[in-house]
Design a protein around this motif. Structure first.
Motif, PDB file in Angstrom:
ATOM      1  N   TYR A  70      29.251  42.558 -52.292  1.00 11.19           N
ATOM      2  CA  TYR A  70      27.889  42.937 -52.604  1.00 11.19           C
ATOM      3  C   TYR A  70      27.167  41.643 -52.968  1.00 11.19           C
ATOM      4  O   TYR A  70      27.564  40.953 -53.901  1.00 11.19           O
ATOM      5  N   LEU A  71      26.135  41.312 -52.225  1.00 11.39           N
ATOM      6  CA  LEU A  71      25.455  40.026 -52.377  1.00 11.39           C
ATOM      7  C   LEU A  71      24.038  40.215 -52.898  1.00 11.39           C
ATOM      8  O   LEU A  71      23.269  41.006 -52.349  1.00 11.39           O
ATOM      9  N   LEU A  72      23.726  39.491 -53.933  1.00 10.78           N
ATOM     10  CA  LEU A  72      22.377  39.392 -54.458  1.00 10.78           C
ATOM     11  C   LEU A  72      21.886  38.008 -54.027  1.00 10.78           C
ATOM     12  O   LEU A  72      22.209  37.009 -54.673  1.00 10.78           O
ATOM     13  N   PRO A  73      21.157  37.918 -52.909  1.00  9.45           N
ATOM     14  CA  PRO A  73      20.860  36.612 -52.299  1.00  9.45           C
ATOM     15  C   PRO A  73      19.648  35.903 -52.909  1.00  9.45           C
ATOM     16  O   PRO A  73      18.678  35.566 -52.223  1.00  9.45           O
ATOM     17  N   TYR A  74      19.707  35.700 -54.203  1.00  9.89           N
ATOM     18  CA  TYR A  74      18.612  35.040 -54.911  1.00  9.89           C
ATOM     19  C   TYR A  74      19.187  34.009 -55.861  1.00  9.89           C
ATOM     20  O   TYR A  74      20.190  34.252 -56.525  1.00  9.89           O
ATOM     21  N   ASN A  75      18.526  32.900 -55.945  1.00 11.97           N
ATOM     22  CA  ASN A  75      18.915  31.835 -56.862  1.00 11.97           C
ATOM     23  C   ASN A  75      18.167  32.066 -58.175  1.00 11.97           C
ATOM     24  O   ASN A  75      17.176  31.408 -58.461  1.00 11.97           O
ATOM     25  N   VAL A  76      18.636  33.054 -58.947  1.00 11.90           N
ATOM     26  CA  VAL A  76      17.995  33.434 -60.206  1.00 11.90           C
ATOM     27  C   VAL A  76      19.023  33.385 -61.325  1.00 11.90           C
ATOM     28  O   VAL A  76      20.221  33.380 -61.083  1.00 11.90           O
ATOM     29  N   LYS A  77      18.514  33.370 -62.539  1.00 17.13           N
ATOM     30  CA  LYS A  77      19.396  33.423 -63.707  1.00 17.13           C
ATOM     31  C   LYS A  77      19.591  34.886 -64.078  1.00 17.13           C
ATOM     32  O   LYS A  77      18.628  35.602 -64.328  1.00 17.13           O
ATOM     33  N   LEU A  78      20.830  35.322 -64.086  1.00 18.53           N
ATOM     34  CA  LEU A  78      21.137  36.703 -64.458  1.00 18.53           C
ATOM     35  C   LEU A  78      21.398  36.788 -65.957  1.00 18.53           C
ATOM     36  O   LEU A  78      21.937  35.854 -66.558  1.00 18.53           O
ATOM     37  N   PRO A  79      21.072  37.921 -66.561  1.00 20.08           N
ATOM     38  CA  PRO A  79      21.441  38.121 -67.966  1.00 20.08           C
ATOM     39  C   PRO A  79      22.965  38.109 -68.099  1.00 20.08           C
ATOM     40  O   PRO A  79      23.682  38.497 -67.180  1.00 20.08           O
ATOM     41  N   ASP A  80      23.454  37.687 -69.245  1.00 22.48           N
ATOM     42  CA  ASP A  80      24.899  37.589 -69.462  1.00 22.48           C
ATOM     43  C   ASP A  80      25.625  38.901 -69.213  1.00 22.48           C
ATOM     44  O   ASP A  80      26.750  38.915 -68.734  1.00 22.48           O
ATOM     45  N   ARG A  81      24.979  40.014 -69.482  1.00 24.98           N
ATOM     46  CA  ARG A  81      25.652  41.299 -69.300  1.00 24.98           C
ATOM     47  C   ARG A  81      25.896  41.633 -67.824  1.00 24.98           C
ATOM     48  O   ARG A  81      26.664  42.535 -67.513  1.00 24.98           O
ATOM     49  N   LEU A  82      25.263  40.914 -66.904  1.00 27.08           N
ATOM     50  CA  LEU A  82      25.490  41.124 -65.469  1.00 27.08           C
ATOM     51  C   LEU A  82      26.436  40.095 -64.859  1.00 27.08           C
ATOM     52  O   LEU A  82      26.638  40.083 -63.656  1.00 27.08           O
ATOM     53  N   LYS A  83      27.007  39.247 -65.702  1.00 30.21           N
ATOM     54  CA  LYS A  83      27.925  38.215 -65.220  1.00 30.21           C
ATOM     55  C   LYS A  83      29.362  38.603 -65.541  1.00 30.21           C
ATOM     56  O   LYS A  83      29.626  39.203 -66.574  1.00 30.21           O
ATOM     57  N   GLY A  84      30.274  38.242 -64.658  1.00 29.90           N
ATOM     58  CA  GLY A  84      31.687  38.500 -64.890  1.00 29.90           C
ATOM     59  C   GLY A  84      32.273  39.349 -63.787  1.00 29.90           C
ATOM     60  O   GLY A  84      31.568  39.811 -62.891  1.00 29.90           O
ATOM     61  N   PRO A  85      33.573  39.581 -63.839  1.00 32.90           N
ATOM     62  CA  PRO A  85      34.255  40.275 -62.747  1.00 32.90           C
ATOM     63  C   PRO A  85      33.814  41.724 -62.538  1.00 32.90           C
ATOM     64  O   PRO A  85      33.955  42.258 -61.448  1.00 32.90           O
ATOM     65  N   ASP A  86      33.259  42.358 -63.566  1.00 30.11           N
ATOM     66  CA  ASP A  86      32.786  43.733 -63.395  1.00 30.11           C
ATOM     67  C   ASP A  86      31.427  43.790 -62.708  1.00 30.11           C
ATOM     68  O   ASP A  86      31.046  44.838 -62.188  1.00 30.11           O
ATOM     69  N   TYR A  87      30.700  42.699 -62.742  1.00 31.95           N
ATOM     70  CA  TYR A  87      29.378  42.666 -62.123  1.00 31.95           C
ATOM     71  C   TYR A  87      29.296  41.522 -61.117  1.00 31.95           C
ATOM     72  O   TYR A  87      29.780  41.634 -60.012  1.00 31.95           O
ATOM     73  N   PHE A  88      28.698  40.404 -61.497  1.00 32.63           N
ATOM     74  CA  PHE A  88      28.446  39.349 -60.524  1.00 32.63           C
ATOM     75  C   PHE A  88      29.009  38.000 -60.948  1.00 32.63           C
ATOM     76  O   PHE A  88      29.006  37.656 -62.124  1.00 32.63           O
ATOM     77  N   THR A  89      29.472  37.263 -59.970  1.00 28.96           N
ATOM     78  CA  THR A  89      29.879  35.870 -60.142  1.00 28.96           C
ATOM     79  C   THR A  89      29.062  35.046 -59.147  1.00 28.96           C
ATOM     80  O   THR A  89      28.479  35.589 -58.211  1.00 28.96           O
ATOM     81  N   THR A  90      29.045  33.743 -59.352  1.00 30.01           N
ATOM     82  CA  THR A  90      28.214  32.900 -58.489  1.00 30.01           C
ATOM     83  C   THR A  90      28.891  32.620 -57.157  1.00 30.01           C
ATOM     84  O   THR A  90      30.115  32.617 -57.044  1.00 30.01           O
ATOM     85  N   LEU A  91      28.060  32.379 -56.172  1.00 25.15           N
ATOM     86  CA  LEU A  91      28.488  31.961 -54.847  1.00 25.15           C
ATOM     87  C   LEU A  91      27.631  30.763 -54.487  1.00 25.15           C
ATOM     88  O   LEU A  91      26.408  30.893 -54.313  1.00 25.15           O
ATOM     89  N   LYS A 110      25.632  51.638 -55.710  1.00 23.06           N
ATOM     90  CA  LYS A 110      24.641  52.274 -56.585  1.00 23.06           C
ATOM     91  C   LYS A 110      24.780  51.796 -58.029  1.00 23.06           C
ATOM     92  O   LYS A 110      23.785  51.595 -58.721  1.00 23.06           O
ATOM     93  N   GLU A 111      26.010  51.615 -58.484  1.00 23.75           N
ATOM     94  CA  GLU A 111      26.251  51.126 -59.851  1.00 23.75           C
ATOM     95  C   GLU A 111      25.677  49.719 -60.027  1.00 23.75           C
ATOM     96  O   GLU A 111      24.985  49.438 -61.008  1.00 23.75           O
ATOM     97  N   LEU A 112      25.961  48.824 -59.082  1.00 23.06           N
ATOM     98  CA  LEU A 112      25.463  47.453 -59.171  1.00 23.06           C
ATOM     99  C   LEU A 112      23.938  47.406 -59.032  1.00 23.06           C
ATOM    100  O   LEU A 112      23.262  46.670 -59.751  1.00 23.06           O
ATOM    101  N   SER A 113      23.410  48.200 -58.126  1.00 26.49           N
ATOM    102  CA  SER A 113      21.962  48.249 -57.927  1.00 26.49           C
ATOM    103  C   SER A 113      21.257  48.743 -59.190  1.00 26.49           C
ATOM    104  O   SER A 113      20.234  48.194 -59.601  1.00 26.49           O
ATOM    105  N   LYS A 114      21.802  49.776 -59.810  1.00 23.00           N
ATOM    106  CA  LYS A 114      21.215  50.300 -61.048  1.00 23.00           C
ATOM    107  C   LYS A 114      21.243  49.239 -62.151  1.00 23.00           C
ATOM    108  O   LYS A 114      20.265  49.070 -62.878  1.00 23.00           O
ATOM    109  N   ALA A 115      22.343  48.507 -62.246  1.00 19.21           N
ATOM    110  CA  ALA A 115      22.445  47.453 -63.263  1.00 19.21           C
ATOM    111  C   ALA A 115      21.367  46.384 -63.044  1.00 19.21           C
ATOM    112  O   ALA A 115      20.766  45.895 -64.008  1.00 19.21           O
TER     113      ALA A 115
END
Length: 146
Positions: free
Chosen positions: A72-93, A130-135
């Protein structure tokens, strides 16, 4: 053709013949975003979060014809809130030296022995999307993406 190549052909066929048509019937559409590492087209529902199938990941498993990864790719160079970072949500590419995207990867086993679990795998893919999109939508970062 060696086993690695045969498994990739098999996984690609399952994706093209089953997963993609089913997702297209569920209001997904082809993504216009190219993934930096996966050559195949992706799918999306809202043009914010994009879904890709990685057919080469399962090659390391003895039963490699039963696995692939979804990304699941979020193709934006933005700063994510800490609660959206990590193996349950998003890591950098890393995309370039000064640019990165955000991704979430899942290893998916779509077949168990002689029993195919395609419907369950499809349900999982959609549920996770849907879970990631809602987050994303529930976070302040959504304002930077519109």
């Amino acid at each position: 053709m060696n086993l690695k190549e045969a498994n990739e052909v098999f996984r690609r066929a399952i994706i093209k013949a089953y997963f993609e048509p089913q997702l297209l019937n569920m209001d997904y559409h082809k993504s216009n975003v190219k993934h930096p590492n996966i050559p195949e087209d992706g799918l999306t529902t809202e043009d914010i979060l994009h879904l890709y199938f990685d057919v080469s990941t399962g090659n390391d498993y003895p039963d490699g014809d039963e696995w692939f990864s979804i990304e699941y790719l979020l193709p934006y160079n933005v700063k994510l809130p800490d609660r959206l970072k990590g193996p349950d949500y998003f890591t950098t590419l890393a995309v370039s030296e000064a640019k990165h995207y955000w991704r979430h990867r899942e290893l998916l086993r779509f077949k168990y022995g002689k029993s195919k679990k395609l419907a369950e795998s499809l349900e999982y893919i959609d549920k996770k999307y849907k879970e990631l999109s809602k987050a994303i939508h529930d976070s302040p970062v959504i304002n930077q993406l519109k």
